[in-house]
Write a protein that holds these residues in place. Structure first.
Motif, PDB file in Angstrom:
ATOM      1  N   LEU A 118    -152.110-109.562 -56.373  1.00 42.59           N
ATOM      2  CA  LEU A 118    -150.725-109.225 -56.681  1.00 42.59           C
ATOM      3  C   LEU A 118    -150.568-107.765 -57.096  1.00 42.59           C
ATOM      4  O   LEU A 118    -149.533-107.151 -56.858  1.00 42.59           O
ATOM      5  N   ALA A 122    -146.853-106.635 -60.032  1.00 44.03           N
ATOM      6  CA  ALA A 122    -146.430-108.000 -60.340  1.00 44.03           C
ATOM      7  C   ALA A 122    -146.339-108.265 -61.838  1.00 44.03           C
ATOM      8  O   ALA A 122    -145.906-109.324 -62.254  1.00 44.03           O
ATOM      9  N   VAL A 128    -141.214-110.841 -58.314  1.00 40.07           N
ATOM     10  CA  VAL A 128    -141.923-110.302 -57.153  1.00 40.07           C
ATOM     11  C   VAL A 128    -141.363-110.971 -55.905  1.00 40.07           C
ATOM     12  O   VAL A 128    -141.453-112.184 -55.749  1.00 40.07           O
ATOM     13  N   MET A 130    -141.360-112.382 -52.392  1.00 35.39           N
ATOM     14  CA  MET A 130    -142.514-112.950 -51.688  1.00 35.39           C
ATOM     15  C   MET A 130    -142.036-113.855 -50.564  1.00 35.39           C
ATOM     16  O   MET A 130    -140.980-114.509 -50.672  1.00 35.39           O
ATOM     17  N   ASP A 134    -146.124-117.533 -48.005  1.00 35.48           N
ATOM     18  CA  ASP A 134    -147.195-117.033 -48.869  1.00 35.48           C
ATOM     19  C   ASP A 134    -147.191-117.754 -50.210  1.00 35.48           C
ATOM     20  O   ASP A 134    -148.239-118.180 -50.701  1.00 35.48           O
ATOM     21  N   TYR A 135    -146.002-117.879 -50.787  1.00 36.59           N
ATOM     22  CA  TYR A 135    -145.930-118.552 -52.094  1.00 36.59           C
ATOM     23  C   TYR A 135    -146.380-120.006 -51.978  1.00 36.59           C
ATOM     24  O   TYR A 135    -147.084-120.516 -52.855  1.00 36.59           O
ATOM     25  N   PHE A 151    -141.069-114.839 -59.521  1.00 39.51           N
ATOM     26  CA  PHE A 151    -141.038-114.575 -58.092  1.00 39.51           C
ATOM     27  C   PHE A 151    -139.625-114.725 -57.541  1.00 39.51           C
ATOM     28  O   PHE A 151    -138.764-115.374 -58.149  1.00 39.51           O
ATOM     29  N   LEU A 153    -137.766-115.763 -53.841  1.00 35.12           N
ATOM     30  CA  LEU A 153    -137.962-116.337 -52.513  1.00 35.12           C
ATOM     31  C   LEU A 153    -136.619-116.469 -51.804  1.00 35.12           C
ATOM     32  O   LEU A 153    -135.593-116.727 -52.453  1.00 35.12           O
TER      33      LEU A 153
END
Length: 234
Positions: A118, A122, A128, A130, A134-135, A151, A153
């Motif tokens: 990261l 991060a 972050v 993402m 990936d997550y 995070f 998304l």
């Protein structure tokens, strides 16, 4: 079928392929890197079909054999219907219905990224950004790197059972035929409408354990409705 009519059909097929590639509609079928291949394929189809028709028209007409075979069956024109449909209809990208037919369990990656993947960016409370795919993987298989971090998304809403819902994204290896759903369980917020595109922020959460494996999870602190991105796949 007469060669000139067959050539016309091929020209329309080539034109349809070129139109898909130039209008970005092709992104609903294949990965971005295949655009130039589609343009080349469409152009080649058009050139070859036109060349074939021109070559055929230069030939001397054959004498009538008395059986009346010069007409074209009307049913042959039905071959153009799928081509015109492809040009006129704007097909939707794969969404929640496709994701619901797949398992949300995260497959184990071929190689782990290690604890420092990261990076320093991060750290802190700043989410972050993402990719969902990936997550969905690293939240399960790189737990120590993900714990305590926030995070962001972006994906579409896929309803689950008993009020559960997922932030989902379809990943492509080549085209929609091999599309794989990547799903992250969203906790702490009421589910938006099915197939609604959202950008969510939240903190890594302990994955949900199932008989067939673990499912990535995110404790949601914010949900924002967004428009579908130009490329809906990852």
């Amino acid at each position: 079928m007469k060669r000139n009519v067959a050539g016309l059909v091929v020209v329309f097929v080539g034109a349809a392929v070129v139109q898909l590639a130039t209008s970005n509609t092709y992104l609903r079928y294949v990965k971005p890197g295949m655009r130039w291949m589609l343009l080349a394929a469409g152009a080649i189809l058009i050139i070859l079909a036109v060349a074939d028709v021109l070559a055929d028209t230069r030939k001397k007409p054959q004498a009538d054999d008395g059986h009346g075979h010069h007409g074209l069956p009307r049913a042959a024109w039905l071959l153009l219907i799928p081509v015109f449909t492809l040009l006129a209809v704007d097909p939707p990208a794969l969404g929640a219905d496709a994701a619901q037919r797949q398992s949300p369990v995260a497959a184990k990656p071929v190689a782990l990224k290690g604890n420092s993947w990261l990076g320093d960016s991060a750290q802190g409370d700043t989410p972050v950004a993402m990719a969902v795919r990936d997550y969905a993987v690293w939240a399960v298989w790189e737990k120590e790197s993900m714990k305590g971090r926030n995070f962001q998304l972006t994906g579409f809403v896929t309803p689950g059972k008993n009020g559960t819902w997922y932030v989902s994204r379809i990943g492509l290896t080549c085209c929609v035929a091999d599309g794989t759903a990547f799903m992250v369980e969203a906790r702490g917020q009421v589910a938006p409408p099915k197939n609604q595109w959202v950008t969510v922020t939240g903190e890594w959460a302990e994955p949900t354990k199932r008989a067939d494996g673990n499912v990535a999870a995110l404790t949601i602190t914010g949900v924002r409705n967004v428009a579908q991105p130009q490329n809906p796949y990852e």
